[in-house]
Scaffold this motif. Structure first.
Motif, PDB file in Angstrom:
ATOM      1  N   THR A 182      -6.961   8.146  -6.422  1.00  0.00           N
ATOM      2  CA  THR A 182      -6.048   9.246  -6.141  1.00  0.00           C
ATOM      3  C   THR A 182      -6.781  10.315  -5.337  1.00  0.00           C
ATOM      4  O   THR A 182      -8.004  10.265  -5.176  1.00  0.00           O
ATOM      5  N   ARG A 224       1.437  11.742   2.015  1.00  0.00           N
ATOM      6  CA  ARG A 224       1.322  10.696   0.986  1.00  0.00           C
ATOM      7  C   ARG A 224       2.140  10.989  -0.255  1.00  0.00           C
ATOM      8  O   ARG A 224       1.942  10.353  -1.280  1.00  0.00           O
ATOM      9  N   ASP A 264      -3.841   1.725  -2.911  1.00  0.00           N
ATOM     10  CA  ASP A 264      -2.964   1.717  -4.083  1.00  0.00           C
ATOM     11  C   ASP A 264      -3.558   0.875  -5.210  1.00  0.00           C
ATOM     12  O   ASP A 264      -2.882   0.044  -5.812  1.00  0.00           O
ATOM     13  N   ASN A 265      -4.837   1.141  -5.451  1.00  0.00           N
ATOM     14  CA  ASN A 265      -5.556   0.392  -6.473  1.00  0.00           C
ATOM     15  C   ASN A 265      -6.181   1.337  -7.499  1.00  0.00           C
ATOM     16  O   ASN A 265      -7.271   1.110  -7.984  1.00  0.00           O
ATOM     17  N   ASP A 311      -4.934   4.858  -0.126  1.00  0.00           N
ATOM     18  CA  ASP A 311      -3.837   4.055   0.419  1.00  0.00           C
ATOM     19  C   ASP A 311      -3.852   2.616  -0.088  1.00  0.00           C
ATOM     20  O   ASP A 311      -2.803   1.957  -0.105  1.00  0.00           O
ATOM     21  N   ARG A 331      -2.381  -4.398   2.044  1.00  0.00           N
ATOM     22  CA  ARG A 331      -3.800  -4.044   1.887  1.00  0.00           C
ATOM     23  C   ARG A 331      -4.635  -4.685   2.980  1.00  0.00           C
ATOM     24  O   ARG A 331      -5.667  -4.129   3.403  1.00  0.00           O
ATOM     25  N   THR A 363       0.844  -1.190   0.000  1.00  0.00           N
ATOM     26  CA  THR A 363       0.000   0.000   0.000  1.00  0.00           C
ATOM     27  C   THR A 363       0.881   1.241   0.000  1.00  0.00           C
ATOM     28  O   THR A 363       2.106   1.152  -0.057  1.00  0.00           O
ATOM     29  N   ARG A 364       0.253   2.377   0.109  1.00  0.00           N
ATOM     30  CA  ARG A 364       1.000   3.627   0.208  1.00  0.00           C
ATOM     31  C   ARG A 364       1.442   3.926   1.633  1.00  0.00           C
ATOM     32  O   ARG A 364       2.009   4.986   1.902  1.00  0.00           O
TER      33      ARG A 364
END
Length: 249
Positions: free
Chosen positions: A161, A226, A157-158, A155, A50, A43-44
């Motif tokens: 934004t 982030r 990451d999929n 977060d 995740r 993830t971020r």
């Protein structure tokens, strides 16, 4: 008889609840796009898969539901028994099977929404205490959930934004974050400007500040820790790079 709609008639609170539920639906969509195997991906957030993010968001709904129960009954019901217990809960949740992890998110979100729906009008003003020790009215739980689900959807990451986050949420996030900096005194010498907005955030009294500039989504992404894509920095602390934002939470 239980209510079929929110008992509150406060239009501002109704809007806050709507934004929280929209964010929950957005998080659910990004989660459901992931295969079970992809839940093991990064993830971020450094050190979190995740699985950790989903567990955190699920247990966060349960914790906020406890605050609503506190407001409804007057019996103190903390979000978590301790920071250590919260972290252990997330670590445990990350080990659940994919179906159990998805059910945790789904069921906890429904539970929180129902607690909100059935809370009497007068109880929304009752004070509760957040995990950070702040005393706030129960109505603040709608915002606490809103920022959780929208930011953590990114977060995952999929593909999500900060551009996907509604402008009113971004604006409140920036006010929230810079307000936390100001309270701690960590914004000294730092000025934040959003393209198209003449009102600066941060230390407006600094004689020679480091100035962060960019579109609202990019500025909030930076402020939330982030990344710095889309923002520029000028001033004494820049040194041809964008400095890390002060800690928020």
């Amino acid at each position: 008889m239980v209510a079929r709609h929110d008992l509150t008639t406060d239009p501002c609170l109704q809007e806050d609840l709507l934004q929280a539920r929209r964010g929950t639906a957005f998080f659910a969509r990004k989660l459901n796009e992931l295969s079970d195997a992809e839940l093991d991906g990064g993830t971020r957030l450094p050190g979190w898969t995740r699985r950790h993010v989903v567990a955190h968001v699920g247990y966060n709904a349960r914790a906020l539901a406890r605050l609503i129960e506190w407001a409804a009954t007057g019996v103190e019901t903390p979000m978590y028994s301790s920071p250590e217990a919260r972290n252990q809960e997330i670590d445990f949740g990350a080990t659940l099977s994919p179906i159990a992890l998805r059910n945790l998110f789904d069921h906890s979100a429904v539970h929180l929404s129902v607690e909100w729906r059935d809370l009497p009008e007068a109880s929304w003003a009752r004070e509760v205490r957040t995990a950070q020790g702040r005393t706030v009215p129960a109505s603040e739980t709608a915002w606490l959930r809103t920022r959780e689900v929208w930011i953590h959807a990114v977060d995952l990451d999929n593909g999500a934004t900060f551009n996907d986050i509604p402008t009113p949420v971004l604006e409140r996030l920036l006010t929230d974050i810079t307000g936390a900096w100001r309270t701690r005194g960590t914004d000294t010498g730092l000025l934040v400007r959003v393209d198209g907005n003449n009102v600066p955030f941060g230390d407006s009294s600094a004689a020679d500040p480091t100035i962060i500039t960019g579109p609202l989504p990019a500025v909030v992404e930076w402020a939330a820790g982030r990344g710095s894509n889309g923002v520029t920095a000028a001033g004494p602390a820049a040194n041809e790079r964008v400095p890390a934002a002060p800690q928020w939470i």
